[in-house]
Each structure stands twice: as C-alpha cells, then as structure tokens.
Design a protein around this motif. Sequence first.
Motif, PDB file in Angstrom:
ATOM      1  N   GLY A   1      15.746  17.322   3.348  1.00 48.65           N
ATOM      2  CA  GLY A   1      15.419  17.679   4.761  1.00 48.65           C
ATOM      3  C   GLY A   1      14.390  17.162   5.394  1.00 48.65           C
ATOM      4  O   GLY A   1      13.757  17.560   6.282  1.00 48.65           O
ATOM      5  N   GLY A   2      14.423  15.674   5.065  1.00 50.68           N
ATOM      6  CA  GLY A   2      13.224  14.936   5.475  1.00 50.68           C
ATOM      7  C   GLY A   2      13.877  13.852   6.133  1.00 50.68           C
ATOM      8  O   GLY A   2      15.164  13.740   6.737  1.00 50.68           O
ATOM      9  N   ARG A   3      12.878  12.755   6.636  1.00 52.57           N
ATOM     10  CA  ARG A   3      13.346  11.770   7.691  1.00 52.57           C
ATOM     11  C   ARG A   3      12.711  10.513   7.050  1.00 52.57           C
ATOM     12  O   ARG A   3      11.823  10.507   6.358  1.00 52.57           O
ATOM     13  N   ILE A   4      13.596   9.567   7.274  1.00 53.00           N
ATOM     14  CA  ILE A   4      12.899   8.070   7.093  1.00 53.00           C
ATOM     15  C   ILE A   4      13.121   7.204   8.209  1.00 53.00           C
ATOM     16  O   ILE A   4      13.906   7.160   9.068  1.00 53.00           O
TER      17      ILE A   4
ATOM     18  N   PHE B   1       8.374   4.912   6.096  1.00 58.28           N
ATOM     19  CA  PHE B   1       7.743   6.143   6.234  1.00 58.28           C
ATOM     20  C   PHE B   1       9.028   7.235   5.638  1.00 58.28           C
ATOM     21  O   PHE B   1      10.275   7.154   6.031  1.00 58.28           O
ATOM     22  N   VAL B   2       8.547   7.997   5.008  1.00 56.36           N
ATOM     23  CA  VAL B   2       9.505   9.136   4.346  1.00 56.36           C
ATOM     24  C   VAL B   2       8.638  10.286   4.647  1.00 56.36           C
ATOM     25  O   VAL B   2       7.459  10.577   4.121  1.00 56.36           O
ATOM     26  N   THR B   3       9.278  11.307   5.226  1.00 53.30           N
ATOM     27  CA  THR B   3       8.737  12.849   5.229  1.00 53.30           C
ATOM     28  C   THR B   3       9.533  13.584   4.325  1.00 53.30           C
ATOM     29  O   THR B   3      10.628  13.742   4.300  1.00 53.30           O
TER      30      THR B   3
ATOM     31  N   THR C   1       0.855  -1.176  -0.009  1.00 51.91           N
ATOM     32  CA  THR C   1       0.050   0.058   0.002  1.00 51.91           C
ATOM     33  C   THR C   1       0.775   1.111  -0.004  1.00 51.91           C
ATOM     34  O   THR C   1       1.670   1.326   0.841  1.00 51.91           O
ATOM     35  N   VAL C   2       0.617   2.233  -0.898  1.00 49.35           N
ATOM     36  CA  VAL C   2       1.240   3.367  -0.995  1.00 49.35           C
ATOM     37  C   VAL C   2       0.360   4.530  -0.427  1.00 49.35           C
ATOM     38  O   VAL C   2      -0.700   4.652  -0.876  1.00 49.35           O
ATOM     39  N   ARG C   3       1.056   5.226   0.427  1.00 47.82           N
ATOM     40  CA  ARG C   3       0.146   6.273   1.176  1.00 47.82           C
ATOM     41  C   ARG C   3       1.098   7.728   1.000  1.00 47.82           C
ATOM     42  O   ARG C   3       2.210   7.802   0.988  1.00 47.82           O
ATOM     43  N   ALA C   4       0.173   8.583   0.914  1.00 47.47           N
ATOM     44  CA  ALA C   4       0.638   9.942   0.935  1.00 47.47           C
ATOM     45  C   ALA C   4      -0.292  11.040   1.324  1.00 47.47           C
ATOM     46  O   ALA C   4      -1.557  11.111   0.710  1.00 47.47           O
ATOM     47  N   HIS C   5       0.200  11.890   2.159  1.00 50.70           N
ATOM     48  CA  HIS C   5      -0.657  12.949   2.363  1.00 50.70           C
ATOM     49  C   HIS C   5       0.042  13.952   3.077  1.00 50.70           C
ATOM     50  O   HIS C   5       1.242  13.910   3.453  1.00 50.70           O
ATOM     51  N   GLN C   6      -0.329  15.323   3.338  1.00 49.00           N
ATOM     52  CA  GLN C   6      -0.016  16.452   3.819  1.00 49.00           C
ATOM     53  C   GLN C   6      -0.187  16.314   5.445  1.00 49.00           C
ATOM     54  O   GLN C   6      -1.332  16.200   5.880  1.00 49.00           O
ATOM     55  N   GLN C   7       0.898  16.538   6.395  1.00 49.72           N
ATOM     56  CA  GLN C   7       0.696  16.473   7.821  1.00 49.72           C
ATOM     57  C   GLN C   7       1.666  17.429   8.326  1.00 49.72           C
ATOM     58  O   GLN C   7       3.084  17.449   8.059  1.00 49.72           O
ATOM     59  N   ASN C   8       1.250  18.517   9.070  1.00 56.97           N
ATOM     60  CA  ASN C   8       2.389  19.375   9.906  1.00 56.97           C
ATOM     61  C   ASN C   8       3.176  20.038   8.977  1.00 56.97           C
ATOM     62  O   ASN C   8       4.364  20.102   9.227  1.00 56.97           O
ATOM     63  N   GLY C   9       2.684  20.519   7.748  1.00 54.89           N
ATOM     64  CA  GLY C   9       3.528  21.176   6.957  1.00 54.89           C
ATOM     65  C   GLY C   9       4.546  20.420   6.215  1.00 54.89           C
ATOM     66  O   GLY C   9       5.600  21.057   5.917  1.00 54.89           O
ATOM     67  N   GLU C  10       4.258  19.090   6.309  1.00 52.27           N
ATOM     68  CA  GLU C  10       5.292  18.619   5.269  1.00 52.27           C
ATOM     69  C   GLU C  10       4.511  17.249   4.550  1.00 52.27           C
ATOM     70  O   GLU C  10       3.534  17.122   4.974  1.00 52.27           O
TER      71      GLU C  10
ATOM     72  N   ARG D   1       3.749  13.573   4.134  1.00 52.69           N
ATOM     73  CA  ARG D   1       4.178  11.889   4.614  1.00 52.69           C
ATOM     74  C   ARG D   1       3.823  10.939   3.803  1.00 52.69           C
ATOM     75  O   ARG D   1       2.678  10.711   3.030  1.00 52.69           O
ATOM     76  N   LEU D   2       4.920  10.279   3.017  1.00 52.83           N
ATOM     77  CA  LEU D   2       4.844   9.216   2.134  1.00 52.83           C
ATOM     78  C   LEU D   2       5.196   7.723   3.008  1.00 52.83           C
ATOM     79  O   LEU D   2       6.037   7.647   4.025  1.00 52.83           O
TER      80      LEU D   2
END
Lengths: 206, 463
Positions: free
Chosen positions: B434-437, B450-452, B369-378, B380-381
């Motif tokens: 500048g993201g996190r994984i 998770f990737v932001t 399942t691939v998810r993607a949405h905007q959350q807290n100004g970033e 999130r994939l």
Amino acid sequence: MRIKSLRWNILGYALLGPLMIAALAACSSDDEASGDDEPAFTRVTEAELSAGDDIPVPANEEDIILTVTGNIGNPNQGDAIVMDLASIEMVGEVEYRVVDPFREEGDAEEVVFRGPLMSDLLALWGVSQDAVETLNVVALNDYAVDVPAGDLWEYPVIFALQADGEYMPVSTRGPAMLVYPYADFDFDMDEYNSYWVWQIKTIDVQ
Amino acid sequence: MTPKIENPKLTERALTWASIIILVVSAAALILAVINLTNRINERSEAINEREDIQGFIRDFARAQRELLRLQHVADTGEEHSHGNDLPTQRDITESRFFILDSPRNQERMFPELRETYANARQSWDDSQPLLNDFIADPTDEELAREVDEALTEIEILLNNYDNLYSTRNPVAAARAQRTEDALSQAIIIAVALVMIFIVAVAFNFARTALRVSQAQQETKRAEEANQLKSQFLANMSHELRTPLNSVINFTDFVMQEIYGSVTPDQLDALQKSSKSAHDLLGLINDILDISKIEAGMMELFLEDVNLNEVLTEIIDTSQGLIADKNVKLQSEVQPSLPVIRGDRLRIQQIMLNLMSNAVRFTDEGSITVRAHQQNGEIRLSVKDTGQGIPVNEQESIFEQFRQANWNIKRRAKTERGTGLGLAITRHFTEMHGGRIWVESTPRSGSTFFVTLPLTAKETNSS
C-alpha cells in the motif's frame, strides 16, 4: 446526442401537450356553450294538449295519419293511440332550419321543418323515459327502423309535418317525418340519416 | 495479437460516417415514403368516397325502381299492395322517390349519361301522371289499365338504365380503384422495405460495435491467459533451477571451508569467483521467480510486526560489504525508534536491498545516504546516491519490468548491469504494502529513490 434529442422531445411534448389539451378544452367548451346558450328551435305554437290530457280520437277515421302502439300509458283507442294532423298539432309546434341531408349537402340551402317535438309527443303518449329504449318507426312503404328513444328526450327532434311553410304530402315524404337538429348538434350522419324516417305511418314503443 | 485493421481509427471513422449517412438517407427515404403513403391514402379515400357517392344514388335509383314496380303491381292487380297502400298513396310514394332523385345532391353525383337517361325517365313519369289520374278515377277501365302498364314499363326500362350504365361505368371506377390499391400496396411495400433497411442498418451498426468490443475482450483475455501461463511456467522453472544451484553454492562453500581438505590460495580465489557467479545467478533466478509469482497472482505478503530500525541496521551492515572495493561512503540518517509497522519483513528487506544495490551499482564515488522517518502517518524511506542520475524522461519507465534505463545499458560494463527486474519487483512489493515508490534525480549529480510504507499494510495480493 441521442439523449439530448430525447430530452428535446420530452420538452416538446411537455410544452405542446398542455397547450393542445387547453385548445381541445377550449373547443369543446365552445361547443357546449353554443348548445346551451339558446334553444336550437323556435316555438311556433303553444301546447293545447300535454302530458296527462286525454288524446282526442279523430272524428273521421280516414284522417288518422299516425297509430302508436306498445309501451304507452295514454291510449285513446283500445291499447293504441290514433292521431290525425289536428291532434298532433295541438301538442304545440316548433321549427328550425337544417340542411335536408337527403337532398342537399354541405353549405347548401336549409329547409325550415315544423312540427311538435318528439319529447312532447312521448310525454303525451305516457311513455316512460326510464323504461323505453327504442321506438320502432314504420313508414308507408313498410320501411321500419328502431330509433333510440334517449336521443328524442335529449335533443329537439321534430315530428315534422311542414317543410318551408307547407304541409308535406306523401310525394315529398309526408305526412310526417323525423327531423334531427343537425345544425346545432354533432350527429354521425352515417348512423342518424337512417333515423330520419319519412312517410311515418305507425310507431311501436318498445 | 497484431490488429487486423491496418489503421483502426481511420477505418472506424469511415464506418461511423457510412452508418450516419445510411441512417440519414434511410430517415429521409422513410419521411418521403410516409408522405407518399399519406397522399396515396388520401387518394384512396377520395376514390372510396366517389364509389360510395355512386352507390348512394344507385341506391336511390333502386328504391325508385322498387316503388315503381309496386305501383305497377297495384295498378295491374287492381288490389291494394300488401303494405296496404292504395294506388294514389303508392303513386305518391313513387313520386317521393323521384323527389329525392331530383335533388341537387343526387344530380351532382350522376355522370352525364345517367343524368340524361334519368331526365328521360322523369319526363315520362310526369307525362304519365294524367293517365294515372284517369286510371285512379276509373280503375275498372281495362284500356286505361293497359296504357298505364305500358307507360310504367317504359319508365321502368328507362330507369333500369342506371344499372346498365353503372355496369359500364363501374369497370372504369373499379380499375381506377384497383390502380389506387396497387399504388397503395406498392407504397406500403416500399415503406416497409425502407423501415427494414433502416432497422437492419441500425442493427448492423449495433452488431458491429458489439462484435468489435467482444473481439477486443477476447483478445485481451487470451493475452492475459497466455501471460499468466508464461508466468506460471517461469515460476516452476525457477524453482527447478534454484534447487541444483543451491547444491552448487553449498558444496562450493564446503570446499572453501576446507571440509574436504586444505585449499590453496589459487583454488580459493577460483572458488570465490565461482561462488560469486552462483550467487549472482541465484539472485537472478530469485528475481525471475518473484516477478513470475507477482504476474501469476501467486505472490502473497506474510504480514508480521516489523521493527524497521532492525531491518535498516541489517541492510546497512550488509551493504558495507557491497561498497568495500569502492570509494563510497555509506551514511545513515534513520530516525531512532521508528514505529513497529505491520508488513512482510522479507519483502521490506528486499525493497531496501534492491535500492541499496542499485545505488551501489551506479555510484563510483561519493556517498550513499539511507534516510528513514515517520511522516503523515506513514514511513518514508529514501536512498540517495551521488551517481550519474537518471534522465527525466526515463524516471517513470525504470519501474517497469525488463526495462533498464538507456544510460544503464550504454555506459555500464556488462557485469554491472542488473536484470531489469529489481526495480519492478521493488515497485510491486511497495505497492502490495500500500505504499508508493518514485525517484527524484538530477543527471550527473545523483538520484534519490523514495519509498513510503503505511503503518499497516493492506491485506492484498499482487494485482
């Protein structure tokens, strides 16, 4: 750890420093107090001869024990002043106890020296407090020393004629001797012992 | 880069203790030396005082002697002395000198022999007084004059003994003073030596620390340089490898497309296998190239406006091909109209593709399942699979390069293994944006990566 100990050091100085300064201040003020409270000398005779008066010339020349020359304002024989025992005593005498530094030391017995104050003599001789810096005092054996004049105005220095109630003959350093109030003021003995001139013969005011 | 010290911590501790002991011993020695020195100085000043005392009454002796000589001169010549003192006055002056020598102050200071000889001189002086008086009364009597001269000479000789006695006494005093001075200089030398040892110990300690730090810095620097050199070499090599490989792939494609004539089904099958291997190899080389660039600090992001919806659609399309021969369902839960972000489109694609291929590789059946949405100004994939999962103790290390989870190596067929570079590269690209994984996983029931991504990537090179 080093920083901590340094901090203790600083703290130590911060605490001890003011204490020490306070202690020093207390000590020095004690000194001054003892100097100021009572005069360091006892007056024995009142002055019959003081500044401005004519100095009587000794009737008998053999009685002259002191000749004063130099920068003086009240001569009685040419440019000089000549005095005998009697005329010196007329200036008014004081006395005090002090350890004789040439014969005793420490807590040894004190000697009562008696004679006029040098400051009274200087005033009589018409010596200017501002212009004069030294007196060249010469002894019978021609020992001569430059005595600072300032001390003579400031401290009760005695032109001593008597010790323990007796006139001093030449054999015990008479007829006159400078005596400094060691008992009441803190003099540097290494320097001031040399100003206790014995067997004074002449004084040249410079 | 193997450490020279076998057990650095133990050795360091021993050295530290040794330094502390040296310092404490030095400090103690220093204090003792100072105490010793103070005592020596006190002894010395006492010795000096004693010598000055001796000199003090010696001076008084000399003065008495001088006045006695003057008296003798006046008596001899019958003339008045040059100072103008007559005989009686000079006699009195001389007497005053005895008066001073008589004093407790001088008597206490005289050593016994001298006190004795002085007593004799004093007695002779007293005895001579009647004679002197007679002579004063009649200075013309030559017999008297001769007797006075003899008497005075005798006193003078007695008095002069002070000089002899002082000379014999003096070597003792001098030797003692010398000993004190020797001891003093010895104490000073010891104190100076101790101070120097103390300083050397401190300096040694300091130098040792400084040396160790600079050695460590040099080693680190060398290691970094070597690593960078290696990365640069790999980057160049990868490029050289890629060029001929592209030729292989291209010409294989041309043959498969029957540009050079018809191809039999057997030939096509062989060509397809060949092409797939070549693509695998190209992927591997690309990975190496990427990681090398990252390590050499040569990787840069080319920032542009990225429409994530487009990117994700492409990824999902591409991934359909990957799961074609597996019983795996591909699901997409992507928020429609995600904001356009500022980033490197190619690298974002690579991030997602790596996560997708990873998921496909370890999932035999179930769903991805691939998810993607905007959350807290970033943004999130996430990519969720129903694969075997990753043990908790390995969830961190899988993002390090050349690292593959043990379960991966043990359970997977050789062909299914990755290079061990994919997740490392993914992490680098994510962080460059500048993201996190991170990964959340339950063993045997699946993993979610998770990737932001921030809406605007920082303008930065890889570290």
